[in-house]
Design a protein around this motif. Structure first.
Motif, PDB file in Angstrom:
ATOM      1  N   GLY A   1     119.592  24.352  23.983  1.00 56.36           N
ATOM      2  CA  GLY A   1     119.066  25.692  24.173  1.00 56.36           C
ATOM      3  C   GLY A   1     117.562  25.814  24.127  1.00 56.36           C
ATOM      4  O   GLY A   1     117.053  26.939  24.176  1.00 56.36           O
ATOM      5  N   SER A   2     116.818  24.726  24.029  1.00 60.85           N
ATOM      6  CA  SER A   2     115.363  24.818  23.965  1.00 60.85           C
ATOM      7  C   SER A   2     114.801  25.172  25.336  1.00 60.85           C
ATOM      8  O   SER A   2     115.214  24.614  26.357  1.00 60.85           O
ATOM      9  CB  SER A   2     114.762  23.492  23.480  1.00 60.85           C
ATOM     10  OG  SER A   2     115.183  23.213  22.165  1.00 60.85           O
ATOM     11  N   GLY A   3     113.858  26.095  25.368  1.00 57.33           N
ATOM     12  CA  GLY A   3     113.265  26.530  26.630  1.00 57.33           C
ATOM     13  C   GLY A   3     113.811  27.876  27.067  1.00 57.33           C
ATOM     14  O   GLY A   3     114.964  28.228  26.804  1.00 57.33           O
ATOM     15  N   SER A   4     112.994  28.649  27.726  1.00 59.56           N
ATOM     16  CA  SER A   4     113.372  29.997  28.154  1.00 59.56           C
ATOM     17  C   SER A   4     114.520  29.962  29.159  1.00 59.56           C
ATOM     18  O   SER A   4     114.619  29.052  29.987  1.00 59.56           O
ATOM     19  CB  SER A   4     112.167  30.707  28.765  1.00 59.56           C
ATOM     20  OG  SER A   4     112.534  31.959  29.302  1.00 59.56           O
ATOM     21  N   ASP A   5     115.399  30.980  29.087  1.00 58.85           N
ATOM     22  CA  ASP A   5     116.508  31.103  30.034  1.00 58.85           C
ATOM     23  C   ASP A   5     116.080  31.767  31.340  1.00 58.85           C
ATOM     24  O   ASP A   5     116.833  31.756  32.313  1.00 58.85           O
ATOM     25  CB  ASP A   5     117.645  31.927  29.405  1.00 58.85           C
ATOM     26  CG  ASP A   5     118.310  31.194  28.252  1.00 58.85           C
ATOM     27  OD1 ASP A   5     118.275  29.951  28.265  1.00 58.85           O
ATOM     28  OD2 ASP A   5     118.844  31.858  27.341  1.00 58.85           O
ATOM     29  N   ASP A   6     114.895  32.354  31.354  1.00 62.62           N
ATOM     30  CA  ASP A   6     114.422  33.064  32.544  1.00 62.62           C
ATOM     31  C   ASP A   6     113.943  32.046  33.581  1.00 62.62           C
ATOM     32  O   ASP A   6     113.000  31.289  33.352  1.00 62.62           O
ATOM     33  CB  ASP A   6     113.285  34.015  32.161  1.00 62.62           C
ATOM     34  CG  ASP A   6     112.994  35.040  33.251  1.00 62.62           C
ATOM     35  OD1 ASP A   6     113.273  34.734  34.433  1.00 62.62           O
ATOM     36  OD2 ASP A   6     112.498  36.126  32.922  1.00 62.62           O
ATOM     37  N   THR A   7     114.612  32.006  34.724  1.00 61.05           N
ATOM     38  CA  THR A   7     114.246  31.044  35.777  1.00 61.05           C
ATOM     39  C   THR A   7     113.569  31.720  36.968  1.00 61.05           C
ATOM     40  O   THR A   7     113.365  31.084  37.998  1.00 61.05           O
ATOM     41  CB  THR A   7     115.503  30.304  36.269  1.00 61.05           C
ATOM     42  OG1 THR A   7     116.459  31.268  36.743  1.00 61.05           O
ATOM     43  CG2 THR A   7     116.121  29.493  35.146  1.00 61.05           C
TER      44      THR A   7
END
Length: 320
Positions: A304-310
């Protein structure tokens, strides 16, 4: 009378203070030429019992306990321990003899449950060659074991983000919310004098109001973890001991930021479950032969590391 505690491999200095006596006395001091000057040396190993640490206003972690020992400082990156002048990644961290170092920066993984710790041993000099794998010092956390009587304890603590002081930065705020922390330990016999068990569990959660850099937007950061420990001690004979240990930590965090971010889209949630399993066997085979074998395995998963917004706009972080 002066009472001191003697520990194997430790030099104890007994300081005696001379005071005025009610009757006349004389003290004769004789200097022997050529006598060897005796120097005071720091102890090879410092043992810090858990009940002693409970009476000292410090954190309830092996790292905080190690700072009480001579030759140890918390001046490494992010307050990491430096021991005996070595780099912060050159220390060896053990829990019940099992290696608890993480693989990237050599720091200790949080397998310990404070109420389950019996003592913390810190060695910075004259360390036995059986340890190895380090340049600075050794921090060995010893957990409790079950005995012939059933015993246990329960501890509940309360934290509140509102109890901390704010920084002068405009926009900083606190969250007035009480959050509980609990610890449970239990130990006893399965077969008296032969087989004993010990178990511990801990649940901790934290909530804190944080502020984005420059944009001054507030958000709530949360982190929590649940820890479990199980230990079995088998003594088939007076000269043989078998110990099996299992540690597990389930950690999670919400609204985590990597570095100083300015937008809420850069926040993310992650989890990092890990476990440590070990089996040790000790046997006295004769007056001069001692056998000790040990096996351990540690597993750690980051997810889950890192933003989910792509998206192009939201998925591009803003840094200064």
């Amino acid at each position: 009378e002066h009472g001191v505690s003697l520990v194997a491999g430790v030099s104890i200095t007994l300081d005696v203070r001379l005071e005025v006596a009610p009757i006349p006395q004389s003290v004769e001091v004789t200097l022997v030429l050529g006598a060897e000057r005796q120097q005071s040396t720091p102890p090879a190993e410092v043992r810090l019992a858990s009940d002693t640490l409970d009476r000292i206003p410090i954190g309830r972690t092996p790292t905080e306990a190690a700072l009480m020992a001579p030759g140890v400082a918390g001046n490494g990156p992010n307050g990491a321990l430096t021991m005996a002048g070595a780099f912060s990644y050159g220390n060896l961290f053990l829990i019940d003899g099992l290696v608890a170092n993480e693989s990237t920066r050599g720091q200790m993984r949080p397998f310990f449950i404070p109420d389950a710790v019996q003592e913390t041993r810190v060695s910075t000099g004259a360390v036995s060659v059986e340890y190895g794998r380090f340049q600075g010092g050794v921090v060995n956390t010893i957990t409790r074991s079950g005995g012939n009587a059933i015993s246990g304890s329960v501890r509940i603590g309360i934290t509140n983000d509102h109890w901390r002081a704010l920084t002068p930065y405009r926009g900083d705020a606190t969250l007035n919310h009480r959050v509980p922390t609990w610890e449970v330990v239990l130990g006893g016999p399965l077969v008296k004098q032969k087989l004993h068990y010990f178990g511990a569990a801990m649940g901790a959660r934290n909530e804190q109001s944080r502020t984005l850099s420059y944009t001054r937007l507030n958000y709530v950061y949360r982190n929590g973890e649940r820890k479990y420990q199980a230990k079995a001690t088998w003594t088939p004979s007076k000269s043989q001991t078998v110990k099996a240990s299992y540690f597990r930590v389930d950690s999670w965090r919400t609204n985590v930021s990597s570095g100083s971010v300015m937008d809420l889209a850069s926040l993310y949630d992650n989890q990092s479950p890990e476990s440590l399993t070990g089996v040790a066997y000790n046997a006295v085979l004769g007056q001069r032969v001692l056998l000790e074998t040990r096996y351990s395995r540690r597993r750690l998963i980051y997810s889950g590391s890192g933003s989910d917004d792509t998206s192009l706009l939201g998925g591009t972080p803003i840094w200064d």
